[in-house]
Design a protein around this motif. Structure first.
Motif, PDB file in Angstrom:
ATOM      1  N   ILE A  24     -33.049  -2.389  22.954  1.00 49.95           N
ATOM      2  CA  ILE A  24     -32.506  -1.391  23.893  1.00 49.95           C
ATOM      3  C   ILE A  24     -32.989   0.002  23.488  1.00 49.95           C
ATOM      4  CG2 ILE A  24     -30.387  -0.315  24.800  1.00 49.95           C
ATOM      5  CD1 ILE A  24     -30.514  -3.171  25.698  1.00 49.95           C
ATOM      6  N   PHE A  26     -31.691   3.424  23.843  1.00 50.60           N
ATOM      7  CA  PHE A  26     -30.466   4.110  24.265  1.00 50.60           C
ATOM      8  C   PHE A  26     -30.802   5.538  24.672  1.00 50.60           C
ATOM      9  CE2 PHE A  26     -26.429   6.288  23.964  1.00 50.60           C
ATOM     10  CZ  PHE A  26     -25.565   5.373  24.538  1.00 50.60           C
ATOM     11  N   ARG A  27     -30.451   5.908  25.880  1.00 52.03           N
ATOM     12  CA  ARG A  27     -30.713   7.263  26.396  1.00 52.03           C
ATOM     13  C   ARG A  27     -29.469   8.111  26.116  1.00 52.03           C
ATOM     14  NH1 ARG A  27     -36.190   6.876  26.941  1.00 52.03           N
ATOM     15  NH2 ARG A  27     -36.694   4.968  28.073  1.00 52.03           N
ATOM     16  N   ASP A 124     -21.458   8.881  37.240  1.00 53.31           N
ATOM     17  CA  ASP A 124     -21.605   8.385  35.869  1.00 53.31           C
ATOM     18  C   ASP A 124     -22.884   8.995  35.299  1.00 53.31           C
ATOM     19  OD1 ASP A 124     -20.990   7.083  33.519  1.00 53.31           O
ATOM     20  OD2 ASP A 124     -21.324   5.059  34.291  1.00 53.31           O
ATOM     21  N   ALA A 128     -28.124   1.480  35.068  1.00 53.59           N
ATOM     22  CA  ALA A 128     -29.104   0.518  34.537  1.00 53.59           C
ATOM     23  C   ALA A 128     -29.136  -0.687  35.489  1.00 53.59           C
ATOM     24  CB  ALA A 128     -28.732   0.159  33.111  1.00 53.59           C
ATOM     25  N   GLY A 130     -26.588  -1.602  37.217  1.00 52.97           N
ATOM     26  CA  GLY A 130     -25.680  -1.286  38.318  1.00 52.97           C
ATOM     27  C   GLY A 130     -24.376  -2.066  38.265  1.00 52.97           C
ATOM     28  N   THR A 132     -21.738  -1.848  36.242  1.00 52.80           N
ATOM     29  CA  THR A 132     -20.556  -1.004  36.064  1.00 52.80           C
ATOM     30  C   THR A 132     -20.252  -0.232  37.343  1.00 52.80           C
ATOM     31  OG1 THR A 132     -21.408  -0.666  33.810  1.00 52.80           O
ATOM     32  CG2 THR A 132     -19.501   0.647  34.474  1.00 52.80           C
ATOM     33  N   LEU A 156     -32.518   4.041  35.451  1.00 49.80           N
ATOM     34  CA  LEU A 156     -33.482   3.132  34.815  1.00 49.80           C
ATOM     35  C   LEU A 156     -33.925   2.168  35.917  1.00 49.80           C
ATOM     36  CD1 LEU A 156     -31.698   2.310  31.391  1.00 49.80           C
ATOM     37  CD2 LEU A 156     -33.184   4.238  31.971  1.00 49.80           C
ATOM     38  N   GLU A 181     -36.089  -0.521  29.669  1.00 57.92           N
ATOM     39  CA  GLU A 181     -34.642  -0.787  29.563  1.00 57.92           C
ATOM     40  C   GLU A 181     -33.922   0.321  28.835  1.00 57.92           C
ATOM     41  OE1 GLU A 181     -33.521  -4.625  28.234  1.00 57.92           O
ATOM     42  OE2 GLU A 181     -34.866  -5.603  29.623  1.00 57.92           O
TER      43      GLU A 181
END
Ligand code: AMP
Length: 181
Positions: A24, A26-27, A124, A128, A130, A132, A156, A181
């Motif tokens: 992953i 992470f952004r 939000d 990513a 979608g 959530t 993303l 990702e």
């Protein structure tokens, strides 16, 4: 209209490889939010398309969606509704499960937060897959509300979430996109 005044939003997002697990990227938007120009640029650009829209509430998804959603709600002069992880809201809730890569998670909203016909802007930090956001949209719709749009700082697109939301008839507004990702 350059609401960023040349500020480079993408360059202020810190990328942490292999967090929270291998593979992953992470952004991390804390570096963007810590910059006064960065935070303002995000809020200005998130609200811009909706300044002439009729909005009753801004809903934000725990936890980074609270930071953005609170400021967006203030800007548009409307109230803020939290969408939280399971078990965090004190009054009666409705919940929605969504699939994770391994297992299932649940988001909840207060059952009386949104009424029939209320027009809601969902916020939000990142979309990513979608999953959530889609669960949050289900909660708003189950409450009788209408999602006028979903707004995110980061898309993303390779993970297909923004397309998934558009396919569910939700207008999607994002500020920057990262490959992968
Ligand atoms: P998803 O449900 O797959 O669209 O994931 C979106 C949620 O997970 C958002 O609340 C993001 O904050 C978080 N998230 C997913 N992927 C990343 C990533 N690569 N970097 C930072 N946050 C992420």
């Amino acid at each position: 209209m350059d609401l960023r005044h040349g500020f480079d939003i993408a360059r202020h997002v810190r990328t942490i490889p292999d967090y929270p697990k291998p593979g992953i990227l992470f952004r991390d938007i804390t570096t963007l939010f810590a910059d006064p120009l960065g935070f303002r640029a995000c809020i200005d650009e998130l609200v811009w398309p909706f300044l002439r829209s009729e909005i009753d509430y801004v809903a934000g998804i725990e936890a980074r969606g609270f930071i953005l959603g609170g400021a967006v709600a203030h800007e548009v002069g409307r109230g803020f509704i939290p969408i939280r992880k399971k078990g965090k809201l004190p009054a009666r809730v409705i919940g929605q499960d969504y699939e994770l890569e391994y297992g299932v998670d649940t988001v909840e909203i207060h059952a009386d937060a949104i009424g029939p016909g209320d027009r809601v802007l969902l916020v939000d930090d990142l979309i990513a897959t979608g999953g959530t956001a889609n669960a949050a949209i289900e909660l708003i719709r189950k409450s009788g509300g209408e999602v006028i749009a979903a707004a995110f700082v980061i898309d993303l697109p390779d993970l297909g979430g923004s397309e998934r939301l558009r396919a569910a008839d939700v207008a999607v507004h994002t500020l920057v996109a990262f490959e992968g990702e």
